[in-house]
Scaffold this motif. Structure first.
Motif, PDB file in Angstrom:
ATOM      1  N   GLN A 156       0.852  -1.192   0.000  1.00  0.00           N
ATOM      2  CA  GLN A 156       0.000   0.000   0.000  1.00  0.00           C
ATOM      3  C   GLN A 156       0.890   1.245   0.000  1.00  0.00           C
ATOM      4  N   ILE A 157       0.517   2.211  -0.848  1.00  0.00           N
ATOM      5  CA  ILE A 157       1.196   3.509  -0.873  1.00  0.00           C
ATOM      6  C   ILE A 157       0.094   4.563  -0.778  1.00  0.00           C
ATOM      7  N   PRO A 158      -0.253   4.975   0.429  1.00  0.00           N
ATOM      8  CA  PRO A 158      -1.423   5.865   0.610  1.00  0.00           C
ATOM      9  C   PRO A 158      -1.349   7.151  -0.202  1.00  0.00           C
ATOM     10  N   ALA A 159      -0.169   7.738  -0.392  1.00  0.00           N
ATOM     11  CA  ALA A 159      -0.075   9.039  -1.068  1.00  0.00           C
ATOM     12  C   ALA A 159      -0.529   8.972  -2.513  1.00  0.00           C
ATOM     13  N   ILE A 160      -0.418   7.817  -3.159  1.00  0.00           N
ATOM     14  CA  ILE A 160      -0.830   7.710  -4.570  1.00  0.00           C
ATOM     15  C   ILE A 160      -1.891   6.628  -4.741  1.00  0.00           C
ATOM     16  N   LYS A 161      -2.529   6.242  -3.624  1.00  0.00           N
ATOM     17  CA  LYS A 161      -3.666   5.317  -3.631  1.00  0.00           C
ATOM     18  C   LYS A 161      -3.348   3.972  -4.291  1.00  0.00           C
ATOM     19  N   VAL A 162      -2.176   3.427  -3.928  1.00  0.00           N
ATOM     20  CA  VAL A 162      -1.797   2.094  -4.420  1.00  0.00           C
ATOM     21  C   VAL A 162      -2.168   1.067  -3.361  1.00  0.00           C
ATOM     22  N   ASP A 163      -2.852   0.022  -3.780  1.00  0.00           N
ATOM     23  CA  ASP A 163      -3.165  -1.126  -2.925  1.00  0.00           C
ATOM     24  C   ASP A 163      -3.224  -2.342  -3.839  1.00  0.00           C
ATOM     25  N   ALA A 164      -2.141  -3.152  -3.823  1.00  0.00           N
ATOM     26  CA  ALA A 164      -2.039  -4.229  -4.814  1.00  0.00           C
ATOM     27  C   ALA A 164      -1.351  -5.454  -4.203  1.00  0.00           C
ATOM     28  N   PRO A 165      -1.601  -6.610  -4.773  1.00  0.00           N
ATOM     29  CA  PRO A 165      -0.930  -7.820  -4.283  1.00  0.00           C
ATOM     30  C   PRO A 165       0.542  -7.834  -4.735  1.00  0.00           C
ATOM     31  N   VAL A 166       1.348  -8.555  -3.971  1.00  0.00           N
ATOM     32  CA  VAL A 166       2.758  -8.751  -4.309  1.00  0.00           C
ATOM     33  C   VAL A 166       2.952 -10.223  -4.645  1.00  0.00           C
ATOM     34  N   VAL A 167       3.581 -10.483  -5.791  1.00  0.00           N
ATOM     35  CA  VAL A 167       3.869 -11.862  -6.218  1.00  0.00           C
ATOM     36  C   VAL A 167       5.385 -12.032  -6.303  1.00  0.00           C
ATOM     37  N   GLN A 168       5.824 -13.284  -6.257  1.00  0.00           N
ATOM     38  CA  GLN A 168       7.247 -13.581  -6.338  1.00  0.00           C
ATOM     39  C   GLN A 168       7.679 -13.664  -7.799  1.00  0.00           C
ATOM     40  N   GLY A 169       8.681 -12.849  -8.159  1.00  0.00           N
ATOM     41  CA  GLY A 169       9.166 -12.804  -9.526  1.00  0.00           C
ATOM     42  C   GLY A 169       8.740 -11.523 -10.206  1.00  0.00           C
ATOM     43  N   ASP A 170       9.582 -11.020 -11.157  1.00  0.00           N
ATOM     44  CA  ASP A 170       9.268  -9.765 -11.842  1.00  0.00           C
ATOM     45  C   ASP A 170       9.345  -9.925 -13.363  1.00  0.00           C
ATOM     46  N   GLY A 171       9.027 -11.143 -13.823  1.00  0.00           N
ATOM     47  CA  GLY A 171       8.987 -11.370 -15.257  1.00  0.00           C
ATOM     48  C   GLY A 171       7.686 -10.855 -15.876  1.00  0.00           C
ATOM     49  N   TRP A 172       7.576 -11.042 -17.191  1.00  0.00           N
ATOM     50  CA  TRP A 172       6.413 -10.547 -17.934  1.00  0.00           C
ATOM     51  C   TRP A 172       5.108 -11.106 -17.380  1.00  0.00           C
ATOM     52  N   LYS A 191       0.007  -9.913 -12.831  1.00  0.00           N
ATOM     53  CA  LYS A 191      -0.817 -10.236 -11.665  1.00  0.00           C
ATOM     54  C   LYS A 191      -0.723  -9.198 -10.552  1.00  0.00           C
ATOM     55  N   GLY A 192       0.232  -8.283 -10.635  1.00  0.00           N
ATOM     56  CA  GLY A 192       0.373  -7.303  -9.561  1.00  0.00           C
ATOM     57  C   GLY A 192       1.793  -6.771  -9.519  1.00  0.00           C
ATOM     58  N   VAL A 193       2.249  -6.463  -8.308  1.00  0.00           N
ATOM     59  CA  VAL A 193       3.614  -5.968  -8.091  1.00  0.00           C
ATOM     60  C   VAL A 193       4.527  -7.185  -7.913  1.00  0.00           C
ATOM     61  N   GLY A 194       5.603  -7.224  -8.673  1.00  0.00           N
ATOM     62  CA  GLY A 194       6.494  -8.371  -8.609  1.00  0.00           C
ATOM     63  C   GLY A 194       7.721  -8.096  -7.757  1.00  0.00           C
ATOM     64  N   GLN A 195       8.017  -9.012  -6.837  1.00  0.00           N
ATOM     65  CA  GLN A 195       9.239  -8.904  -6.018  1.00  0.00           C
ATOM     66  C   GLN A 195      10.358  -9.673  -6.706  1.00  0.00           C
ATOM     67  N   ARG A 196      11.504  -9.027  -6.868  1.00  0.00           N
ATOM     68  CA  ARG A 196      12.634  -9.681  -7.522  1.00  0.00           C
ATOM     69  C   ARG A 196      13.107 -10.852  -6.678  1.00  0.00           C
ATOM     70  N   LEU A 197      13.291 -11.995  -7.338  1.00  0.00           N
ATOM     71  CA  LEU A 197      13.734 -13.191  -6.628  1.00  0.00           C
ATOM     72  C   LEU A 197      15.129 -12.970  -6.046  1.00  0.00           C
ATOM     73  N   GLY A 198      15.316 -13.452  -4.836  1.00  0.00           N
ATOM     74  CA  GLY A 198      16.603 -13.305  -4.163  1.00  0.00           C
ATOM     75  C   GLY A 198      16.695 -12.101  -3.263  1.00  0.00           C
TER      76      GLY A 198
END
Length: 298
Positions: free
Chosen positions: A177-193, A198-205
């Protein structure tokens, strides 16, 4: 009746004559014993014996001539002495060499201890920053932008190892969540295409929320929900909240920068707990990246 004389009453010469006479008497006694036992063959019944006066006139040192040294023994003694001297010199050399070696080792150890701590260079895990794509209004629509990868680095990109997806854990980030810009999204593992659809991707490792290190999160700005469209509106002091299944972690925005897609050093590990937000920039152009850094609130 003559007075009995004691040893202290005799002169040196008289004592000397008396000693010679006693020695002669003992010798004669031994010779008689050898004759009676048959161990002595008499050659001359009347051996010429020097008179007592002649014996008395000789110095005592001449009565028993000194034994002549054996030349072989002399050479052996000299050889042994030379060997002993060489052994002592060799031992001194070994001790001196040992002291020198210990001194040099101590200097090397001190030099190693005083060396500055080197920061290890992280292994190359990316050639360009994640999230790159062609704008949605480009011919053919949005797709991964391989043109961002320098031509001479494309073989390296293909050879980079794929990190395994981590085992699900209650400590992993599941929402942002980033209240200042109204972001509320799921986080998934991996930042590929596929992951960024599906949402915000966390870089593996990268670490879990709250842990020391650099958590790298990516999302698109003009496709698949436009989650990070307004990252450029964040200011220092704004909050970025990451959730795990256990608790929420608040990070405070420190800075925003616009960089080229090849500035992968912004994803480098850190000693302090931070989160790095990445997206394409500018909107509907997507030839650069916007990078926002936030530090964990104590």
């Amino acid at each position: 009746m003559p007075r009995k004389r004691y040893a202290e009453d005799l002169s040196v010469e008289e004592l000397r004559l008396l000693l010679i006479e006693k020695q002669r008497a003992r010798r004669q006694k031994r010779l008689e014993h050898f004759r009676r036992s048959g161990r002595l063959v008499v050659v001359d019944d009347h051996p010429t014996q020097p008179p007592l006066e002649t014996l008395a006139s000789r110095p005592l040192s001449e009565e028993t001539p000194p034994a002549t040294a054996n030349p072989k023994h002399t050479r052996l003694d000299r050889l042994l002495l030379a060997i002993e001297i060489l052994a002592v010199l060799g031992l001194a050399f070994v001790l001196l060499n040992g002291f020198t070696l210990i001194r040099d080792l101590n200097r090397e150890v001190v030099a190693m201890i005083n060396q500055p701590t080197l920061t290890p260079t992280p292994a190359i895990t990316a050639i360009v920053l994640p999230g790159g794509h062609t704008p949605p209004n480009s011919p053919g629509g949005p797709r991964p932008n391989d043109a961002e990868i320098p031509e001479h680095l494309r073989p390296v990109m293909l050879s980079l190892p794929e990190l395994p997806t981590p085992t699900p854990s209650v400590e992993q980030a599941i929402r942002i969540q980033i209240p200042a810009i109204k972001v509320d999204a799921p986080v998934v593992q991996g930042d590929g295409w596929e992951q960024l659809k599906k949402g915000v991707g966390q870089r593996l490792g990268t670490p879990n929320p709250g842990q020391r290190g650099n958590i790298v999160l990516s999302a698109h700005n003009d496709i698949f929900g436009e989650i990070f469209r307004d990252l450029d509106k964040l200011k220092p002091g704004d909050q970025v909240i990451l959730y795990s299944n256990q608790r929420a972690y608040v990070y405070i925005v420190q800075q925003t920068q616009i960089v080229e897609p090849t500035r992968v050093e912004v994803m480098a590990p850190t000693q302090e707990p931070i989160v790095t937000l990445i997206s394409c920039y500018p909107y509907m152009v997507d030839n650069q990246r916007i990078v926002v850094t936030a530090r964990l609130q104590e």
